[in-house]
Design an enzyme around this catalytic site. Structure first.
Site, PDB file in Angstrom:
ATOM      1  N   ALA A  85     -29.481   2.259  59.561  1.00 34.03           N
ATOM      2  CA  ALA A  85     -28.023   2.154  59.665  1.00 34.03           C
ATOM      3  C   ALA A  85     -27.520   2.661  61.014  1.00 34.03           C
ATOM      4  O   ALA A  85     -26.739   1.983  61.696  1.00 34.03           O
ATOM      5  CB  ALA A  85     -27.360   2.934  58.527  1.00 34.03           C
ATOM      6  N   TYR A  86     -27.955   3.846  61.407  1.00 34.92           N
ATOM      7  CA  TYR A  86     -27.506   4.404  62.688  1.00 34.92           C
ATOM      8  C   TYR A  86     -27.926   3.499  63.841  1.00 34.92           C
ATOM      9  O   TYR A  86     -27.124   3.169  64.719  1.00 34.92           O
ATOM     10  CB  TYR A  86     -28.084   5.806  62.882  1.00 34.92           C
ATOM     11  CG  TYR A  86     -27.669   6.438  64.191  1.00 34.92           C
ATOM     12  CD1 TYR A  86     -26.463   7.118  64.290  1.00 34.92           C
ATOM     13  CD2 TYR A  86     -28.477   6.344  65.326  1.00 34.92           C
ATOM     14  CE1 TYR A  86     -26.068   7.693  65.492  1.00 34.92           C
ATOM     15  CE2 TYR A  86     -28.094   6.905  66.529  1.00 34.92           C
ATOM     16  CZ  TYR A  86     -26.889   7.586  66.599  1.00 34.92           C
ATOM     17  OH  TYR A  86     -26.501   8.146  67.804  1.00 34.92           O
ATOM     18  N   GLY A  87     -29.195   3.106  63.851  1.00 34.05           N
ATOM     19  CA  GLY A  87     -29.698   2.264  64.931  1.00 34.05           C
ATOM     20  C   GLY A  87     -28.989   0.928  65.015  1.00 34.05           C
ATOM     21  O   GLY A  87     -28.749   0.405  66.109  1.00 34.05           O
TER      22      GLY A  87
END
Length: 268
Positions: A152-154
């Site tokens: 998700a962050y990436g």
């Protein structure tokens, strides 16, 4: 005197950027979601740099109204020369199917939707005033890195680079610039909060981070110098280059340091 707006700037990289811009003679407007935290940071910074040099206002970057208020506040006494989209969030590292739907919505709303809204507001203001620089802050995933637990962050940070490249085309032919900051691996609460310090995985990761990582105090002066020296759209100011990373690994055996010692002593 240049006016600099930094979102998410009461702590971490944002706070370090603010301190270095102030030391360089700029006027700085800081922001965060909490007005109480903004007021506290403004008080601390004014004690060092003077009352006129720094102001601040609460701003939730997921709210276009808040962002418009931040622009109005910052531009009330003159043009905004530099706008840095630093505010962001991470979630605990674990497989996507283990993440809660709320956490996934929150990280996309902050790191991507908030970035879109911030760029929208800042671009409109800068095109109206006739100049300005927007700087978007890269993170893990921005240049294609992948890792388990970082889906998700990436993904949000990969989208940041697409957005930045697209906006550079949109502002072509104007005096507005859209640029990129790449701080590398910086030890902040945002980074540390991703890991379980009691896990075996952390002990392996810690070794890598101690080789490649740096402190806010080391990285932010470099970034500010790069920003103030930039004169064209598409500029990328990067701290941890491939060459630097290679040298770090090559000399790792001679540089014994622990960037996380202070966190070990903190209560769980």
């Amino acid at each position: 005197m240049k006016t600099v707006v930094i979102t998410g700037s009461t702590r971490g990289i944002g706070r370090g950027l603010a301190e270095n811009f102030l030391a360089s003679g700029c006027r700085v407007v800081i922001s965060a979601r909490s007005q109480e935290k903004v007021d506290e940071a403004v008080k601390e910074l004014r004690a060092v740099h003077g009352e006129a040099a720094v102001t601040g206002i609460a701003c939730d970057i997921t709210s276009e109204q808040d962002l418009a208020g931040l622009w109005a506040f910052a531009s009330a006494t003159g043009p905004v020369d530099i706008w840095i989209n630093n505010a962001g969030m991470s979630i605990v590292r674990k497989s996507l199917w283990e993440q809660s739907a709320d956490d996934l919505r929150n990280i996309v709303d902050t790191n991507l939707t908030g970035l879109l809204l911030a760029c929208k507001v800042a671009l409109a203001g800068m095109l109206d005033q006739g100049h300005g620089q927007i700087w978007n802050m890269e993170g893990f995933g921005s240049t294609g890195q992948t890792n388990a637990g970082m889906a998700a962050y990436g993904a949000t940070k990969r989208a940041l680079n697409y957005l930045t490249a697209s906006l550079q085309k949109e502002v072509k032919g104007t005096a507005v610039q859209v640029n990129t900051l790449s701080p590398g691996i910086v030890v902040t609460d945002l980074l540390v909060g991703d890991y379980d310090f009691s896990s075996a995985e952390w002990q392996k990761t810690r070794k890598i981070l101690n080789i490649l990582g740096d402190t806010v105090e080391t990285v932010t002066p470099f970034l500010v110098r790069g920003i103030l020296g930039a004169h064209k759209s598409g500029t990328r100011v990067a701290w941890l280059t491939g060459r630097k990373a290679f040298w770090r690994f090559l000399t790792a055996g001679f540089n014994k340091r622990d960037l996380f010692a202070g966190y070990d002593s903190q209560p769980a």
